[in-house]
Design a protein around this motif. Structure first.
Motif, PDB file in Angstrom:
ATOM      1  N   THR A  44      22.284 -11.392 -41.378  1.00 15.76           N
ATOM      2  CA  THR A  44      21.583 -11.286 -40.094  1.00 15.76           C
ATOM      3  C   THR A  44      22.221 -12.264 -39.122  1.00 15.76           C
ATOM      4  OG1 THR A  44      20.032 -13.041 -40.660  1.00 15.76           O
ATOM      5  CG2 THR A  44      19.358 -10.789 -41.216  1.00 15.76           C
ATOM      6  N   GLU A  45      21.844 -12.131 -37.886  1.00 18.95           N
ATOM      7  CA  GLU A  45      22.365 -13.042 -36.865  1.00 18.95           C
ATOM      8  C   GLU A  45      21.937 -14.478 -37.175  1.00 18.95           C
ATOM      9  OE1 GLU A  45      21.687 -12.721 -32.314  1.00 18.95           O
ATOM     10  OE2 GLU A  45      22.234 -10.721 -33.088  1.00 18.95           O
ATOM     11  N   GLY A  83      21.390 -15.721 -40.059  1.00 19.64           N
ATOM     12  CA  GLY A  83      22.236 -16.190 -41.145  1.00 19.64           C
ATOM     13  C   GLY A  83      23.606 -16.612 -40.648  1.00 19.64           C
ATOM     14  N   GLU A  84      24.180 -15.793 -39.773  1.00 20.88           N
ATOM     15  CA  GLU A  84      25.499 -16.101 -39.230  1.00 20.88           C
ATOM     16  C   GLU A  84      25.499 -17.450 -38.509  1.00 20.88           C
ATOM     17  OE1 GLU A  84      27.313 -13.088 -36.533  1.00 20.88           O
ATOM     18  OE2 GLU A  84      26.987 -11.783 -38.287  1.00 20.88           O
ATOM     19  N   GLN A  85      24.480 -17.633 -37.683  1.00 18.43           N
ATOM     20  CA  GLN A  85      24.404 -18.884 -36.921  1.00 18.43           C
ATOM     21  C   GLN A  85      24.279 -20.093 -37.821  1.00 18.43           C
ATOM     22  OE1 GLN A  85      21.246 -18.337 -34.123  1.00 18.43           O
ATOM     23  NE2 GLN A  85      22.480 -16.961 -32.849  1.00 18.43           N
ATOM     24  N   LEU A  86      23.497 -19.937 -38.885  1.00 20.50           N
ATOM     25  CA  LEU A  86      23.309 -21.066 -39.795  1.00 20.50           C
ATOM     26  C   LEU A  86      24.620 -21.462 -40.467  1.00 20.50           C
ATOM     27  CD1 LEU A  86      19.892 -20.203 -41.476  1.00 20.50           C
ATOM     28  CD2 LEU A  86      20.376 -22.146 -39.977  1.00 20.50           C
ATOM     29  N   LEU A  87      25.494 -20.461 -40.695  1.00 24.87           N
ATOM     30  CA  LEU A  87      26.768 -20.768 -41.358  1.00 24.87           C
ATOM     31  C   LEU A  87      27.814 -21.314 -40.388  1.00 24.87           C
ATOM     32  CD1 LEU A  87      27.183 -17.787 -43.856  1.00 24.87           C
ATOM     33  CD2 LEU A  87      26.402 -20.100 -44.333  1.00 24.87           C
ATOM     34  N   ASN A  88      27.562 -21.157 -39.098  1.00 27.76           N
ATOM     35  CA  ASN A  88      28.509 -21.635 -38.085  1.00 27.76           C
ATOM     36  C   ASN A  88      28.909 -23.076 -38.317  1.00 27.76           C
ATOM     37  OD1 ASN A  88      29.216 -19.602 -36.444  1.00 27.76           O
ATOM     38  ND2 ASN A  88      27.610 -19.948 -34.893  1.00 27.76           N
ATOM     39  N   GLY A  89      30.199 -23.311 -38.221  1.00 29.74           N
ATOM     40  CA  GLY A  89      30.646 -24.697 -38.355  1.00 29.74           C
ATOM     41  C   GLY A  89      31.033 -25.031 -39.778  1.00 29.74           C
ATOM     42  N   LEU A  90      30.781 -24.108 -40.707  1.00 29.25           N
ATOM     43  CA  LEU A  90      31.168 -24.346 -42.093  1.00 29.25           C
ATOM     44  C   LEU A  90      32.491 -23.614 -42.308  1.00 29.25           C
ATOM     45  CD1 LEU A  90      29.556 -25.775 -44.385  1.00 29.25           C
ATOM     46  CD2 LEU A  90      28.997 -23.493 -45.218  1.00 29.25           C
ATOM     47  N   ASP A  91      33.481 -24.317 -42.793  1.00 32.51           N
ATOM     48  CA  ASP A  91      34.798 -23.715 -42.911  1.00 32.51           C
ATOM     49  C   ASP A  91      34.982 -23.107 -44.299  1.00 32.51           C
ATOM     50  OD1 ASP A  91      37.333 -22.973 -42.351  1.00 32.51           O
ATOM     51  OD2 ASP A  91      38.201 -24.963 -42.743  1.00 32.51           O
ATOM     52  N   LEU A  92      34.795 -21.775 -44.391  1.00 32.61           N
ATOM     53  CA  LEU A  92      34.901 -21.108 -45.690  1.00 32.61           C
ATOM     54  C   LEU A  92      36.024 -20.079 -45.652  1.00 32.61           C
ATOM     55  CD1 LEU A  92      31.116 -20.380 -46.404  1.00 32.61           C
ATOM     56  CD2 LEU A  92      32.511 -22.179 -47.436  1.00 32.61           C
ATOM     57  N   PRO A  93      36.823 -19.991 -46.733  1.00 29.76           N
ATOM     58  CA  PRO A  93      37.867 -18.959 -46.787  1.00 29.76           C
ATOM     59  C   PRO A  93      37.234 -17.577 -46.967  1.00 29.76           C
ATOM     60  CG  PRO A  93      37.759 -20.142 -48.882  1.00 29.76           C
ATOM     61  CD  PRO A  93      36.796 -20.819 -47.957  1.00 29.76           C
ATOM     62  N   ALA A  94      37.934 -16.541 -46.510  1.00 29.49           N
ATOM     63  CA  ALA A  94      37.417 -15.182 -46.676  1.00 29.49           C
ATOM     64  C   ALA A  94      37.505 -14.781 -48.141  1.00 29.49           C
ATOM     65  CB  ALA A  94      38.212 -14.218 -45.820  1.00 29.49           C
ATOM     66  N   HIS A  95      36.585 -13.898 -48.560  1.00 29.37           N
ATOM     67  CA  HIS A  95      36.643 -13.365 -49.923  1.00 29.37           C
ATOM     68  C   HIS A  95      37.076 -11.913 -49.831  1.00 29.37           C
ATOM     69  CE1 HIS A  95      35.519 -12.556 -54.085  1.00 29.37           C
ATOM     70  NE2 HIS A  95      34.952 -11.449 -53.647  1.00 29.37           N
ATOM     71  N   GLU A  96      38.129 -11.545 -50.577  1.00 34.92           N
ATOM     72  CA  GLU A  96      38.693 -10.199 -50.441  1.00 34.92           C
ATOM     73  C   GLU A  96      38.389  -9.307 -51.629  1.00 34.92           C
ATOM     74  OE1 GLU A  96      40.262  -9.696 -47.652  1.00 34.92           O
ATOM     75  OE2 GLU A  96      40.830 -11.681 -46.939  1.00 34.92           O
ATOM     76  N   ALA A  97      38.209  -9.900 -52.792  1.00 28.91           N
ATOM     77  CA  ALA A  97      38.303  -9.147 -54.046  1.00 28.91           C
ATOM     78  C   ALA A  97      37.138  -8.210 -54.369  1.00 28.91           C
ATOM     79  CB  ALA A  97      38.513 -10.119 -55.198  1.00 28.91           C
ATOM     80  N   GLY A  98      36.132  -8.133 -53.538  1.00 34.80           N
ATOM     81  CA  GLY A  98      35.001  -7.252 -53.857  1.00 34.80           C
ATOM     82  C   GLY A  98      34.009  -7.934 -54.788  1.00 34.80           C
ATOM     83  N   LYS A  99      32.935  -7.214 -55.129  1.00 29.15           N
ATOM     84  CA  LYS A  99      31.858  -7.835 -55.905  1.00 29.15           C
ATOM     85  C   LYS A  99      32.007  -7.585 -57.399  1.00 29.15           C
ATOM     86  CE  LYS A  99      28.390  -8.383 -52.438  1.00 29.15           C
ATOM     87  NZ  LYS A  99      26.974  -8.317 -52.098  1.00 29.15           N
ATOM     88  N   PRO A 100      31.523  -8.508 -58.190  1.00 32.70           N
ATOM     89  CA  PRO A 100      31.610  -8.327 -59.638  1.00 32.70           C
ATOM     90  C   PRO A 100      30.594  -7.286 -60.113  1.00 32.70           C
ATOM     91  CG  PRO A 100      30.330 -10.282 -59.138  1.00 32.70           C
ATOM     92  CD  PRO A 100      30.796  -9.741 -57.822  1.00 32.70           C
ATOM     93  N   ALA A 101      30.759  -6.831 -61.363  1.00 32.94           N
ATOM     94  CA  ALA A 101      29.754  -5.931 -61.938  1.00 32.94           C
ATOM     95  C   ALA A 101      28.510  -6.752 -62.240  1.00 32.94           C
ATOM     96  CB  ALA A 101      30.291  -5.320 -63.226  1.00 32.94           C
ATOM     97  N   ARG A 102      27.346  -6.119 -62.145  1.00 33.33           N
ATOM     98  CA  ARG A 102      26.162  -6.924 -62.425  1.00 33.33           C
ATOM     99  C   ARG A 102      25.857  -6.950 -63.923  1.00 33.33           C
ATOM    100  NH1 ARG A 102      22.325  -3.659 -63.978  1.00 33.33           N
ATOM    101  NH2 ARG A 102      21.689  -1.812 -62.788  1.00 33.33           N
ATOM    102  N   GLY A 103      25.131  -7.982 -64.339  1.00 39.15           N
ATOM    103  CA  GLY A 103      24.794  -8.151 -65.749  1.00 39.15           C
ATOM    104  C   GLY A 103      23.844  -7.059 -66.219  1.00 39.15           C
TER     105      GLY A 103
END
Ligand code: SF4
Ligand code: SF4
Ligand code: SF4
Ligand code: SF4
Lengths: 340, 248
Positions: free
Chosen positions: A169-170, A172-192
């Motif tokens: 959500t917006e 959520g986006e704002q709360l993460l602002n300012g945090l330097d995180l690399p992008a994740h490309e590999a997709g999601k894992p299978a669930r347990g």
């Protein structure tokens, strides 16, 4: 939606980042083997890898005990408690517990809306985390996936060495602002995989329950049950309470308080005049299960149990709601295929 | 409106529940503002012929106790049992698990014939009890709750549910998770789960819930690999009268 990667070691950094913006409540260790949601003082105390907390985040919106008002007998006056919006971040919430909050929103929002609950629900931000189903979870059987992100502002999906972070959500986006995180490309894992299942397709839910009123399972379960009410009190979709007045010793005033109550307790089924509607534990057990799979479900078409497994995990007598429901389904199928 | 007349009596107990032991200094004046105390052996001389509320401490364990309690009941409009001994026989009830002659011999030796004794009984097993203040010892808080209700003319509410309810409201980790025997599931609430909250097991000092499912309780112990005999001995500590005949 952009996905980022957060190394496990950086969880503390994320919590600290959020804590700088709003109060954060998250799972902490409690006792030897338990976990509980508490306000974060030190980000290092937050535990993201936990099977379940005894009380879901419901406790922040509908506290176990609260004062509703104070009254003054001399002045014949009263003032209601000052209830504030929570305006906080609930961090590390499992999908079934947010599902339970949405169910409570329905129950406490309709009819005569529950003012205190609705007020406290305001400004609540949810950060979810995926989990490995343990020996009790069965939310998959009621349509809630451990990686279900719906309703969350931010969701963390567990990987071997960290988490996928998504802002949904917006807010959520704002709360993460300012945090330097690399992008994740590999997709999601299978669930347990789930170890527990109820075999009740949603299409048959109402029908199976409609045929279960006289099932012997209620009386059989009652033999093993001590009627302690634990299964109600730990259930994230239970919302029943009792209200009591206490007058001070000077008899000049007092408080009106409420606390959680539950339909497994005999007193709960009593009414003015001393009549008790569900005298036997078997009647009360049926009522509890019907409150999760029939009464509200007849209205909404959805199970009101979110499959968290708490009622089974915390029942000292080991009574399993999964076994009860599967027994009902099994008996229904038997009768359904028996030629007349 | 005339103030209710109150009388206070003590029978067989350790005196831990006696009202003058409960540090009521702060509330005493407030209490006295509501009632007239007309009989109280510990604090004053004399007897009264009638009272509105009688508070009774201790269990009944001699023929004289039985005689006195009938008299109290006759004179009292409302009778309140205070503490585990009065409510369910309490620790004194342990005596009932042995033959009475053995008990007399053990306690009084050669003088045993001078001291007639009976099994330690709950007040309610001899006369009608209207309300209870439970616990060993009872707490000031609970006494004041019942007291305030009575002077306001309200019905005091006694919880029927188990200690587990209060324990869960506090989100305590269950002591069964740590391999302890806890009698909370069949013990009446009201103490705010005092013992489990400090990491201890419940010994059932407040008496059993109405219609306790003791068979299910036994199953719980077996399923947790705990010692059933040990659990039953603990249950006898405060509830010998309540479980009599249920399991020997
Ligand atoms: S938690 Fe278990 S023993 Fe307690 S009331 Fe529920 S089913 Fe019965
Ligand atoms: S009924 Fe049991 S499994 Fe279902 S939501 Fe409630 S506590 Fe969880
Ligand atoms: S510690 Fe005792 S009182 Fe508390 S929940 Fe467990 S069994 Fe019940
Ligand atoms: S927890 Fe049990 S033993 Fe402890 S005060 Fe309460 S009733 Fe008594």
């Amino acid at each position: 939606m952009v996905q980022f990667f957060l190394e496990s070691e950086r969880v503390t950094e994320l919590v600290t980042h959020l804590k700088g913006q709003k109060p954060v409540f998250a799972p902490h260790r409690k006792g030897r083997k338990s976990f509980a949601f508490e306000r974060v003082e030190d980000a290092a105390d937050v535990v993201l890898d936990y099977p379940r907390v005894m009380h879901s985040i419901r406790k922040f919106f509908l506290p176990p005990r609260e004062t509703l008002m104070t009254f003054d007998l001399a002045e014949n006056d009263f003032s209601t408690a000052d209830v504030q919006p929570s305006d906080a971040i609930f961090f590390g919430v499992h999908s079934y517990d947010l599902g339970a909050v949405h169910r409570l929103d329905y129950n406490l929002g309709k009819g005569h809306p529950e003012k205190n609950y609705i007020t406290r629900r305001q400004g609540a931000v949810f950060v979810g985390v995926s989990f490995e189903p343990d020996a009790y979870h069965f939310c998959g059987s009621v349509g809630i996936d451990p990686m279900d992100t719906s309703g969350f502002d931010i969701f963390l999906t567990k990987l071997l060495d960290g988490y996928i972070v998504e802002a949904l959500t917006e807010v959520g986006e704002q709360l993460l602002n300012g945090l330097d995180l690399p992008a994740h490309e590999a997709g999601k894992p299978a669930r347990g995989n789930f170890q527990q299942h109820i075999y009740l397709p949603q299409a048959k839910l109402n029908e199976v329950m409609a045929k279960s009123y006289d099932n012997p399972v209620w009386a059989e379960t009652a033999e093993k049950c001590v009627g302690c009410g634990t299964c109600n009190l730990v259930c994230p979709t239970c919302y029943c309470f009792n209200v009591e007045d206490t007058v001070n010793i000077q008899a000049t005033g007092g408080t009106r308080d409420r606390h959680w109550d539950g339909c497994m307790l005999r007193e709960f089924t009593g009414v003015a005049g001393g009549e008790v509607f569900r005298e036997h534990l078997a009647d009360r057990q049926r009522h509890r299960v019907f409150r999760k799979f029939k009464y509200i479900s007849d209205e909404t078409g959805q199970p009101w149990c979110v499959g968290c497994g708490r009622c089974t995990a915390y029942c000292t007598a080991g009574i399993s709601i999964v076994n009860i429901v599967n027994r009902l389904v099994g008996d229904y199928e038997k009768v359904a295929v028996t030629p007349i | 409106m005339a103030k209710p007349r109150v009388a206070i009596f003590d029978f067989t107990g350790c005196e831990g529940c006696e009202l003058n032991q409960l540090n009521f200094e702060d509330q005493l004046l407030d209490i006295l503002a509501h009632v007239d105390i007309v009989e109280w052996r510990e604090a004053m001389d004399g007897h009264a012929d009638e009272y509105d509320i009688a508070f009774v401490e201790g269990s009944l364990s001699t023929p004289d106790c039985i005689k006195r309690i009938h008299e109290v009941r006759r004179k009292a409009k409302v009778l309140v049992a205070l503490g585990a001994c009065a409510v369910q026989g309490g620790i004194n009830g342990v005596k009932n698990t042995h033959p009475i002659e053995e008990v007399r011999e053990e306690v009084y030796g050669e003088d045993k014939y001078l001291f007639p004794t009976l099994p330690a009984l709950a007040v309610s097993s001899v006369v009608k009890v209207d309300y209870n203040v439970r616990g060993c010892p009872m707490t000031q808080l609970e006494f004041l709750k019942v007291f305030t209700a009575l002077v306001l003319g309200k019905e005091p509410i006694e919880p029927e549910h188990s200690v587990c309810v209060e324990c869960k409201l506090k989100e305590n980790e269950c002591v069964y998770a740590r391999g302890m025997i806890c009698l909370g599931p069949v013990t009446r609430a009201g103490c705010d789960a005092h013992c489990p909250t400090v990491g201890q097991y419940c010994t059932g000092c407040r008496g059993l819930v109405p219609e306790p499912n003791l068979k299910a309780m036994e199953e719980i112990l077996v399923e947790h690999g705990l010692n059933v005999d040990e659990a039953w001995k603990r249950l006898q500590l405060f509830n010998a009268n309540e479980i009599e005949g249920v399991r020997s």
